[in-house]
Design a protein around this motif. Structure first.
Motif, PDB file in Angstrom:
ATOM      1  N   LEU A   1       0.817  -1.215   0.000  1.00  0.00           N
ATOM      2  CA  LEU A   1       0.000   0.000   0.000  1.00  0.00           C
ATOM      3  C   LEU A   1       0.853   1.269   0.000  1.00  0.00           C
ATOM      4  O   LEU A   1       0.380   2.335  -0.391  1.00  0.00           O
ATOM      5  CB  LEU A   1      -0.924   0.017   1.216  1.00  0.00           C
ATOM      6  CG  LEU A   1      -2.080  -0.987   1.210  1.00  0.00           C
ATOM      7  CD1 LEU A   1      -2.839  -0.906   2.526  1.00  0.00           C
ATOM      8  CD2 LEU A   1      -3.017  -0.731   0.043  1.00  0.00           C
TER       9      LEU A   1
ATOM     10  N   CYS B   1      -5.291   4.303   0.098  1.00  0.00           N
ATOM     11  CA  CYS B   1      -5.304   3.900   1.512  1.00  0.00           C
ATOM     12  C   CYS B   1      -6.595   4.313   2.212  1.00  0.00           C
ATOM     13  O   CYS B   1      -6.833   3.906   3.348  1.00  0.00           O
ATOM     14  CB  CYS B   1      -4.100   4.489   2.235  1.00  0.00           C
ATOM     15  SG  CYS B   1      -2.540   3.720   1.729  1.00  0.00           S
TER      16      CYS B   1
ATOM     17  N   TYR C   1     -10.948   5.128   1.556  1.00  0.00           N
ATOM     18  CA  TYR C   1     -12.133   5.053   0.687  1.00  0.00           C
ATOM     19  C   TYR C   1     -13.291   5.700   1.421  1.00  0.00           C
ATOM     20  O   TYR C   1     -13.660   5.260   2.517  1.00  0.00           O
ATOM     21  CB  TYR C   1     -12.467   3.591   0.357  1.00  0.00           C
ATOM     22  CG  TYR C   1     -13.657   3.419  -0.570  1.00  0.00           C
ATOM     23  CD1 TYR C   1     -13.492   3.438  -1.950  1.00  0.00           C
ATOM     24  CD2 TYR C   1     -14.938   3.251  -0.052  1.00  0.00           C
ATOM     25  CE1 TYR C   1     -14.584   3.285  -2.802  1.00  0.00           C
ATOM     26  CE2 TYR C   1     -16.032   3.092  -0.895  1.00  0.00           C
ATOM     27  CZ  TYR C   1     -15.839   3.107  -2.278  1.00  0.00           C
ATOM     28  OH  TYR C   1     -16.926   2.961  -3.119  1.00  0.00           O
TER      29      TYR C   1
ATOM     30  N   CYS D   1     -10.319   2.908   6.068  1.00  0.00           N
ATOM     31  CA  CYS D   1      -8.878   2.928   5.815  1.00  0.00           C
ATOM     32  C   CYS D   1      -8.429   1.515   5.439  1.00  0.00           C
ATOM     33  O   CYS D   1      -9.028   0.529   5.874  1.00  0.00           O
ATOM     34  CB  CYS D   1      -8.112   3.354   7.066  1.00  0.00           C
ATOM     35  SG  CYS D   1      -8.012   5.114   7.303  1.00  0.00           S
ATOM     36  N   LEU D   2      -7.381   1.434   4.655  1.00  0.00           N
ATOM     37  CA  LEU D   2      -6.807   0.140   4.291  1.00  0.00           C
ATOM     38  C   LEU D   2      -5.447  -0.030   4.959  1.00  0.00           C
ATOM     39  O   LEU D   2      -4.688   0.918   5.080  1.00  0.00           O
ATOM     40  CB  LEU D   2      -6.645   0.030   2.769  1.00  0.00           C
ATOM     41  CG  LEU D   2      -7.880   0.268   1.915  1.00  0.00           C
ATOM     42  CD1 LEU D   2      -7.556  -0.002   0.445  1.00  0.00           C
ATOM     43  CD2 LEU D   2      -9.043  -0.578   2.371  1.00  0.00           C
ATOM     44  N   GLU D   3      -5.160  -1.250   5.376  1.00  0.00           N
ATOM     45  CA  GLU D   3      -3.879  -1.575   5.988  1.00  0.00           C
ATOM     46  C   GLU D   3      -3.374  -2.899   5.448  1.00  0.00           C
ATOM     47  O   GLU D   3      -4.167  -3.797   5.138  1.00  0.00           O
ATOM     48  CB  GLU D   3      -4.009  -1.665   7.514  1.00  0.00           C
ATOM     49  CG  GLU D   3      -4.329  -0.359   8.202  1.00  0.00           C
ATOM     50  CD  GLU D   3      -4.440  -0.507   9.710  1.00  0.00           C
ATOM     51  OE1 GLU D   3      -4.482  -1.674  10.180  1.00  0.00           O
ATOM     52  OE2 GLU D   3      -4.500   0.514  10.402  1.00  0.00           O
ATOM     53  N   SER D   4      -2.053  -3.050   5.384  1.00  0.00           N
ATOM     54  CA  SER D   4      -1.454  -4.292   4.911  1.00  0.00           C
ATOM     55  C   SER D   4      -1.184  -5.250   6.062  1.00  0.00           C
ATOM     56  O   SER D   4      -1.054  -4.838   7.214  1.00  0.00           O
ATOM     57  CB  SER D   4      -0.132  -4.001   4.181  1.00  0.00           C
ATOM     58  OG  SER D   4      -0.365  -3.288   2.989  1.00  0.00           O
TER      59      SER D   4
ATOM     60  N   ILE E   1      -4.871  -7.175   2.643  1.00  0.00           N
ATOM     61  CA  ILE E   1      -5.305  -5.787   2.736  1.00  0.00           C
ATOM     62  C   ILE E   1      -6.510  -5.809   3.668  1.00  0.00           C
ATOM     63  O   ILE E   1      -7.520  -6.453   3.358  1.00  0.00           O
ATOM     64  CB  ILE E   1      -5.712  -5.209   1.374  1.00  0.00           C
ATOM     65  CG1 ILE E   1      -4.511  -5.169   0.428  1.00  0.00           C
ATOM     66  CG2 ILE E   1      -6.304  -3.795   1.547  1.00  0.00           C
ATOM     67  CD1 ILE E   1      -4.866  -4.793  -0.999  1.00  0.00           C
TER      68      ILE E   1
ATOM     69  N   VAL F   1      -9.559  -3.939   5.731  1.00  0.00           N
ATOM     70  CA  VAL F   1     -10.436  -2.776   5.605  1.00  0.00           C
ATOM     71  C   VAL F   1     -11.008  -2.480   6.993  1.00  0.00           C
ATOM     72  O   VAL F   1     -11.667  -3.325   7.586  1.00  0.00           O
ATOM     73  CB  VAL F   1     -11.601  -3.051   4.626  1.00  0.00           C
ATOM     74  CG1 VAL F   1     -12.435  -1.793   4.424  1.00  0.00           C
ATOM     75  CG2 VAL F   1     -11.061  -3.569   3.289  1.00  0.00           C
TER      76      VAL F   1
ATOM     77  N   PHE G   1     -11.612  -7.819   4.246  1.00  0.00           N
ATOM     78  CA  PHE G   1     -10.204  -8.057   3.930  1.00  0.00           C
ATOM     79  C   PHE G   1     -10.053  -8.672   2.535  1.00  0.00           C
ATOM     80  O   PHE G   1     -10.988  -9.226   1.967  1.00  0.00           O
ATOM     81  CB  PHE G   1      -9.563  -8.988   4.963  1.00  0.00           C
ATOM     82  CG  PHE G   1     -10.067 -10.408   4.907  1.00  0.00           C
ATOM     83  CD1 PHE G   1      -9.434 -11.369   4.130  1.00  0.00           C
ATOM     84  CD2 PHE G   1     -11.198 -10.787   5.631  1.00  0.00           C
ATOM     85  CE1 PHE G   1      -9.905 -12.677   4.073  1.00  0.00           C
ATOM     86  CE2 PHE G   1     -11.681 -12.086   5.584  1.00  0.00           C
ATOM     87  CZ  PHE G   1     -11.029 -13.035   4.804  1.00  0.00           C
TER      88      PHE G   1
ATOM     89  N   LEU H   1     -11.162  -2.208  -4.351  1.00  0.00           N
ATOM     90  CA  LEU H   1     -10.120  -3.125  -3.885  1.00  0.00           C
ATOM     91  C   LEU H   1      -9.501  -3.908  -5.028  1.00  0.00           C
ATOM     92  O   LEU H   1      -8.290  -4.132  -5.063  1.00  0.00           O
ATOM     93  CB  LEU H   1     -10.705  -4.078  -2.837  1.00  0.00           C
ATOM     94  CG  LEU H   1     -11.057  -3.444  -1.486  1.00  0.00           C
ATOM     95  CD1 LEU H   1     -11.897  -4.387  -0.645  1.00  0.00           C
ATOM     96  CD2 LEU H   1      -9.787  -3.039  -0.733  1.00  0.00           C
TER      97      LEU H   1
END
Length: 227
Positions: free
Chosen positions: A38, A45, A47, A55-58, A107, A109, A143, A177
């Motif tokens: 990301l 990162c 939406y 937020c998105l995280e790895s 990823i 969410v 996810f 995504l």
């Protein structure tokens, strides 16, 4: 003399095949070694549209905390058990092994910290937060599980799972995504994005075929054995 020429030609071809395989393996190895894909796509990162803000995280499969593992298991069960029917018990065991593999990239969410949305996120699965974080601001709502593998001598991103809670579906998030996955694929020199969908999952079939215009692969089981 002819045999000698043929032998040398085959040798060259063999060398080229080995070189190609070595190059592909190196591409896979390099892509898999990146811990956070990301970082290369800051605009993706967050939406915030259609009534949701996330937020998105790895994450990595062999570094999942217990609460996150439980969340994944529960959401998979909520979304997939009905589609698999009696086969779910066996399939769930397979998915649990896949979930924690070192090759598994994620990823996650989660509800955005400063959300102004009035959407109430909920799921039949148990509420969870990330380690060291508390409160609704860190609530997981879905996810993506993906990996870098080789299919038919082509390096690909294989999407093992794209799972969203009901409240996060039909809001453009799934398409968002998948667009991110395609960007990750391009940046890491992958030849394609692949995934598997059950025929019984009509909504998912329509999503990938109609909305995203994915095509059925030549190595798909349905091509080999339509039944």
């Amino acid at each position: 003399m002819c045999k000698h020429v043929n032998w040398k030609r085959n040798g060259v071809q063999h060398h080229m095949v080995l070189e190609k395989k070595k190059a592909i393996d190196e591409i896979i190895k390099k892509a898999s070694s990146v811990k956070d894909h990301l970082v290369s796509f800051p605009p993706f990162c967050h939406y915030e549209r259609n009534g949701i803000s996330v937020c998105l995280e790895s994450g990595l499969g062999d570094q999942l905390a217990s609460p996150v593992k439980k969340y994944i298991q529960n959401l998979l069960k909520v979304n997939m058990e009905g589609l698999y029917g009696p086969e779910w018990q066996m399939e769930e065991k397979v998915k649990r092994r896949e979930m924690v593999s070192p090759e598994a990239h994620y990823i996650f969410v989660r509800q955005f910290t400063n959300t102004t949305s009035n959407e109430n996120f909920s799921t039949k699965s148990e509420e969870t937060t990330y380690p060291g974080q508390t409160g609704d601001r860190n609530r997981l709502v879905g996810f993506v599980h993906y990996r870098f593998i080789v299919e038919e001598d082509i390096p690909v991103v294989y999407v093992y799972e794209l799972q969203l809670e009901t409240c996060a579906q039909r809001k453009g998030l799934g398409k968002f995504l998948m667009q991110l996955i395609e960007l990750i694929a391009r940046k890491n020199h992958m030849g394609a994005v692949m995934l598997t969908v059950q025929k019984a999952n009509v909504l998912a079939m329509n999503f990938y075929a109609t909305k995203l215009r994915y095509i059925i692969s030549n190595i798909s089981p349905s091509r080999v054995d339509p039944l």
